[in-house]
Design an enzyme around this catalytic site. Structure first.
Site, short mmCIF file in Angstrom:
data_model
loop_
_atom_site.label_atom_id
_atom_site.label_comp_id
_atom_site.label_asym_id
_atom_site.label_seq_id
_atom_site.Cartn_x
_atom_site.Cartn_y
_atom_site.Cartn_z
N ARG A 98 0.69 -1.25 0.10
CA ARG A 98 -0.03 0.04 0.00
C ARG A 98 0.96 1.30 0.27
O ARG A 98 0.60 2.35 -0.66
CB ARG A 98 -1.02 0.02 1.16
N LYS A 133 2.51 24.98 -3.15
CA LYS A 133 1.28 24.35 -2.66
C LYS A 133 1.21 22.83 -2.89
O LYS A 133 0.76 22.32 -3.60
CB LYS A 133 0.06 25.02 -3.48
N LYS A 165 5.10 39.73 -2.06
CA LYS A 165 3.77 39.74 -2.25
C LYS A 165 3.03 41.01 -1.89
O LYS A 165 3.80 41.72 -1.11
CB LYS A 165 3.12 38.70 -1.87
N GLU A 199 5.57 40.50 -6.76
CA GLU A 199 4.24 40.48 -7.29
C GLU A 199 3.61 41.68 -7.55
O GLU A 199 3.38 42.38 -6.77
CB GLU A 199 3.36 39.35 -6.48
N ASP A 220 -0.21 38.87 -11.56
CA ASP A 220 -0.85 37.95 -10.70
C ASP A 220 -2.31 38.31 -11.12
O ASP A 220 -3.01 39.41 -10.66
CB ASP A 220 -0.95 38.08 -9.22
#
Length: 288
Positions: A98, A133, A165, A199, A220
């Site tokens: 598994r 992510k 960002k 960004e 973005d």
């Protein structure tokens, strides 16, 4: 990207989670002397990734298990193809089954999805890149799978590049400095080898950011028209990355705007596990 030491560390943790005090079922039902042979079979078409990870699940369970890979990472396969062969003590093969499948199915699913994105932009100069992510603890495996599918990796972690960002810029300029001045001051404190990406989410932010001398600018959630305008405005002064709203339905048009990179979080956060199976035959008296 994948070292044997890292593979063993992650796979051993998964084995310990799955059988912390051994495999009770196999120990109770399978004779210790039984041998098993098995083949990893593709139930659907795809791109292979995670062969060494798959093999490690069996090797770490019992070194007497032999795994012979019939496909290399990055190979394209069809339904019914045999991707690996496993032989050895039946208890160990069943115990590791598994965990080995979980990893190779997940990694091959990511590689297969990545290959579809790469094919969509093959006629352009854009590269497909992943993001952070990723599944916690599995980043190296998942990013290796992206490369198996022909994609590229973004910064690996928060430690190896600067990526500012909107929230970073808000804090950076809170003291009254303009964006250009604030970025220049920050860049001056960095080692000369450190890449800087910023960004932006509006066209009017591009020029002040470029004036600071950054390496990469991320546009973005720009519309296609604004992406084309932004690429023309940057005019080669920085690498242009597009992000946000990227799917298999939109990636071709995004790449055709002239951006250098399209980053796609879905490569790792939305890939489904590929349907691969392990067909096992047991010989009750043949192990060792």
């Amino acid at each position: 990207m994948l070292s044997r030491a890292h593979i063993d560390r992650v796979v051993q943790a998964a084995l310990d989670e799955d059988a912390p005090w051994g495999d009770l079922t196999s120990a109770a039902l399978i004779p210790e002397e039984a041998a098993a042979t098995a083949r990893l079979i593709a139930r659907e078409a795809g791109v292979f990734s995670g062969g060494e990870v798959f093999a490690a699940a069996f090797r770490l369970t019992d070194p007497a298990v032999d795994v012979r890979l019939r496909a290399a990472d990055g190979d394209v396969f069809a339904p019914g193809d045999a991707l690996a062969e496993v032989s050895g003590p039946a208890q160990a093969v069943l115990t590791a089954e598994r965990i080995g499948l979980n990893f190779v199915q997940r990694m091959s699913g990511i590689a297969t999805l990545t290959a579809r994105y790469v094919a969509e932009v093959a006629h352009t100069g854009a590269r497909i890149a992943d993001t952070r992510k990723t599944t916690p603890g599995l980043r190296q495996f998942e990013r290796h799978a992206v490369r198996s599918g022909g994609g590229h990796n973004h910064r690996f972690s928060l430690s190896d590049a600067v990526m500012a960002k909107d929230n970073h810029l808000a804090v950076l300029t809170a003291g009254g400095l303009g964006v250009t001045e604030a970025l220049r001051a920050a860049i001056a404190r960095l080692p000369h080898t450190t890449a800087v990406e910023v960004e932006v989410d509006r066209l009017d932010q591009i020029e002040p950011v470029l004036a600071a001398g950054i390496d990469v600018i991320m546009l973005d959630n720009f519309s296609l028209d604004d992406l084309r305008t932004g690429v023309a405005q940057v005019a080669g002064r920085a690498v242009v990355e597009a992000s946000g709203g990227v799917s298999l339905d939109t990636v071709r048009a995004i790449a055709e705007t002239g951006v250098d990179v399209v980053s796609v979080g879905a490569l790792t956060h939305s890939a489904r596990a590929l349907d691969l199976g392990l067909d096992i035959e047991i010989d009750p008296g043949g192990a060792r």
